[in-house]
Design a protein around this motif. Structure first.
Motif, PDB file in Angstrom:
ATOM      1  N   MET A   1       0.850  -1.202   0.000  1.00  0.00           N
ATOM      2  CA  MET A   1       0.000   0.000   0.000  1.00  0.00           C
ATOM      3  C   MET A   1       0.882   1.247   0.000  1.00  0.00           C
ATOM      4  N   ASN A   2       0.664   2.148  -0.931  1.00  0.00           N
ATOM      5  CA  ASN A   2       1.473   3.354  -1.053  1.00  0.00           C
ATOM      6  C   ASN A   2       0.906   4.459  -0.158  1.00  0.00           C
ATOM      7  N   LEU A   3       1.685   4.786   0.940  1.00  0.00           N
ATOM      8  CA  LEU A   3       1.231   5.817   1.874  1.00  0.00           C
ATOM      9  C   LEU A   3       1.883   7.170   1.597  1.00  0.00           C
ATOM     10  N   MET A   4       2.670   7.229   0.524  1.00  0.00           N
ATOM     11  CA  MET A   4       3.335   8.489   0.188  1.00  0.00           C
ATOM     12  C   MET A   4       2.305   9.533  -0.239  1.00  0.00           C
ATOM     13  N   LYS A   5       2.460  10.743   0.263  1.00  0.00           N
ATOM     14  CA  LYS A   5       1.552  11.825  -0.121  1.00  0.00           C
ATOM     15  C   LYS A   5       1.935  12.351  -1.497  1.00  0.00           C
ATOM     16  N   SER A   6       0.937  12.711  -2.269  1.00  0.00           N
ATOM     17  CA  SER A   6       1.213  13.316  -3.561  1.00  0.00           C
ATOM     18  C   SER A   6       1.700  14.747  -3.373  1.00  0.00           C
ATOM     19  N   GLU A   7       2.429  15.223  -4.346  1.00  0.00           N
ATOM     20  CA  GLU A   7       2.943  16.580  -4.283  1.00  0.00           C
ATOM     21  C   GLU A   7       1.765  17.584  -4.304  1.00  0.00           C
ATOM     22  N   PRO A   8       1.761  18.544  -3.396  1.00  0.00           N
ATOM     23  CA  PRO A   8       0.658  19.522  -3.393  1.00  0.00           C
ATOM     24  C   PRO A   8       0.734  20.434  -4.604  1.00  0.00           C
ATOM     25  N   ASP A   9      -0.418  20.755  -5.143  1.00  0.00           N
ATOM     26  CA  ASP A   9      -0.482  21.688  -6.265  1.00  0.00           C
ATOM     27  C   ASP A   9      -0.754  23.079  -5.701  1.00  0.00           C
ATOM     28  N   HIS A  10       0.320  23.844  -5.476  1.00  0.00           N
ATOM     29  CA  HIS A  10       0.159  25.150  -4.857  1.00  0.00           C
ATOM     30  C   HIS A  10      -0.573  26.130  -5.753  1.00  0.00           C
ATOM     31  N   ARG A  11      -0.589  25.869  -7.035  1.00  0.00           N
ATOM     32  CA  ARG A  11      -1.314  26.762  -7.946  1.00  0.00           C
ATOM     33  C   ARG A  11      -2.807  26.759  -7.632  1.00  0.00           C
ATOM     34  N   LEU A  12      -3.319  25.556  -7.315  1.00  0.00           N
ATOM     35  CA  LEU A  12      -4.741  25.476  -6.953  1.00  0.00           C
ATOM     36  C   LEU A  12      -5.005  26.137  -5.605  1.00  0.00           C
ATOM     37  N   MET A  13      -4.033  25.987  -4.706  1.00  0.00           N
ATOM     38  CA  MET A  13      -4.211  26.561  -3.368  1.00  0.00           C
ATOM     39  C   MET A  13      -4.272  28.083  -3.404  1.00  0.00           C
ATOM     40  N   ILE A  14      -3.368  28.699  -4.172  1.00  0.00           N
ATOM     41  CA  ILE A  14      -3.295  30.159  -4.169  1.00  0.00           C
ATOM     42  C   ILE A  14      -4.326  30.806  -5.083  1.00  0.00           C
ATOM     43  N   LYS A  15      -5.006  29.973  -5.892  1.00  0.00           N
ATOM     44  CA  LYS A  15      -6.004  30.530  -6.810  1.00  0.00           C
ATOM     45  C   LYS A  15      -7.123  31.240  -6.052  1.00  0.00           C
ATOM     46  N   THR A  16      -7.443  30.709  -4.873  1.00  0.00           N
ATOM     47  CA  THR A  16      -8.529  31.302  -4.081  1.00  0.00           C
ATOM     48  C   THR A  16      -8.162  32.673  -3.549  1.00  0.00           C
ATOM     49  N   PHE A  17      -6.883  33.022  -3.558  1.00  0.00           N
ATOM     50  CA  PHE A  17      -6.442  34.309  -3.022  1.00  0.00           C
ATOM     51  C   PHE A  17      -6.350  35.395  -4.090  1.00  0.00           C
ATOM     52  N   GLN A  18      -6.801  35.092  -5.295  1.00  0.00           N
ATOM     53  CA  GLN A  18      -6.722  36.082  -6.356  1.00  0.00           C
ATOM     54  C   GLN A  18      -7.714  37.217  -6.146  1.00  0.00           C
ATOM     55  N   GLU A  19      -8.756  36.945  -5.363  1.00  0.00           N
ATOM     56  CA  GLU A  19      -9.720  37.995  -5.023  1.00  0.00           C
ATOM     57  C   GLU A  19      -9.817  38.123  -3.514  1.00  0.00           C
TER      58      GLU A  19
END
Length: 405
Positions: A1-19
């Motif tokens: 079972m692969n418990l490694m976390k996927s790399e976070p997509d910071h582009r999606l995270m910061i998109k909410t801060f555009q406004e």
């Protein structure tokens, strides 16, 4: 079972801060926080000062005097603490008690139990007394029996319990506690500016409150005052055993406010400076209206709301009128109504929010709503708006139920 976390997509995270985040304003007819006074809201955007600026020290002096006015006290040890009223609650307890000493809590509802839990976690012997009837006042005989039985060093009472919407008569309690060498802590989070309260005349040793209730100020800052007797005991005890909290050590807080050090302000922690602007503006609004008139306005709002509630066929949780708190009224939910659905209807349809129960998980407590009308919302027009929305929500549910028959 692969418990490694996927790399976070910071582009999606910061998109909410555009406004900029801009919430849609609601009418907060809840037990708190309440809507801000417009002048208080404006004060929060004032230019930031350093906490070492002489102008800031002037602000602290003015806030102290304002709190003394609200509390009706002359206590030098009177402050605003960064944190909600829960931190003021814990500050009162941990400064007054040494490990192994006894705390007695008078339990009306949620808050008395919270203090008991807090006291136990902090390592104090904790006892409670509780009335079986919702909202019933503790009598001086009940309190004296408990003081004689448990011999506490400190007793806590909630003046206005927001979890039930009840108010405790404080007359004689302070004097009774002192007869048994017990200090009195009073929780005035909701009762401040809604109910007559005089710290010195009532012989209260520690009084605390919050800014986000009848002051119509910002959450996140609390008010607290210590009597001279309480301060003497704190100083004598702290020599034997340091206060269990560094952040809430009143000896350090006092030095930060320029006391006990020839008006020299010592660094303790960086305070929430903009919230202090807010509490200053909130106190100024009370002073301009006059404290007695603010209390009278809340009392009139209470009687108006109670009458309107009964006019639309609903019942109040607290039976005795003199035991009902001004600022928050508890209303029984009819058996044919889903209380949560009604709250949601009022919120989505009319942008009005009323409160549910903090005691909903207790099977022995009936289901009820809590309607707040604190500060700027202790207003007949806003109460009428709330009642109209509530009445429409009741009718909507009942019509929907009939349609399914």
């Amino acid at each position: 079972m692969n418990l490694m976390k996927s790399e976070p997509d910071h582009r999606l995270m910061i998109k909410t801060f555009q406004e900029d985040f801009m919430p849609h304003e609601k009418l907060l007819m809840i037990p708190g926080p309440t809507n801000l006074n417009p002048n208080v809201l404006q004060s929060l955007s004032k230019p930031l000062l350093s906490h070492t600026d002489p102008q800031f020290y002037e602000l602290l002096d003015q806030i102290q005097n304002g709190i003394r006015y609200l509390f009706q006290t002359n206590n030098p040890y009177t402050f605003a603490i960064t944190g909600s009223a829960t931190i003021a609650m814990e500050t009162a307890i941990c400064n007054l008690l040494l490990p192994g000493q006894t705390l007695l809590s008078l339990v009306h509802g949620y808050w008395g139990n919270r203090v008991a839990t807090m006291g136990s976690r902090l390592g104090y012997n904790t006892n409670i007394i509780q009335n079986n009837k919702f909202g019933e006042n503790f009598t001086l005989i009940q309190i004296e029996n408990a003081l004689r039985k448990y011999r506490p060093s400190v007793m806590y009472v909630c003046h206005g319990d927001s979890s039930l919407g009840c108010v405790q008569n404080l007359n004689g309690i302070g004097k009774l506690c002192h007869r048994y060498n017990c200090l009195l802590i009073v929780d005035a989070v909701v009762s401040l500016c809604t109910t007559q309260l005089e710290m010195d005349n009532m012989e209260i040793d520690v009084l605390f409150s919050g800014c986000q209730k009848a002051l119509s100020g910002p959450p996140g800052i609390s008010l607290i005052s210590f009597s001279d007797k309480a301060v003497q005991i704190i100083k004598s005890r702290s020599n034997m055993c340091p206060i269990s909290s560094f952040y809430m050590d009143i000896n350090l807080v006092a030095k930060a406010w320029g006391l006990d050090n020839n008006n020299v302000h010592t660094y303790h922690y960086t305070p929430a400076i903009n919230l202090l602007y807010g509490i200053h503006a909130a106190i100024r609004e009370i002073i301009n209206e006059d404290l007695s008139k603010v209390i009278e306005r809340h009392q009139k709002a209470k009687h108006h709301l109670e009458k309107q509630i009964q006019n639309i066929g609903l019942k109040l949780l607290i039976q005795e009128s003199e035991n009902r708190l001004a600022g928050i009224t508890s209303v029984l939910i009819p058996d044919d109504i889903d209380g949560n659905m009604l709250i949601q209807f009022m919120y989505t349809k009319h942008d009005i929010l009323i409160g549910g129960s903090l005691l909903a998980s207790d099977p022995n407590v009936p289901k009820f709503w809590r309607i707040g009308y604190l500060g700027v919302n202790a207003d007949r027009k806003k109460i009428n708006q709330t009642i109209e929305s509530l009445q429409e929500a009741l009718q909507q549910q009942r019509n929907k139920f009939k349609a399914h028959l």
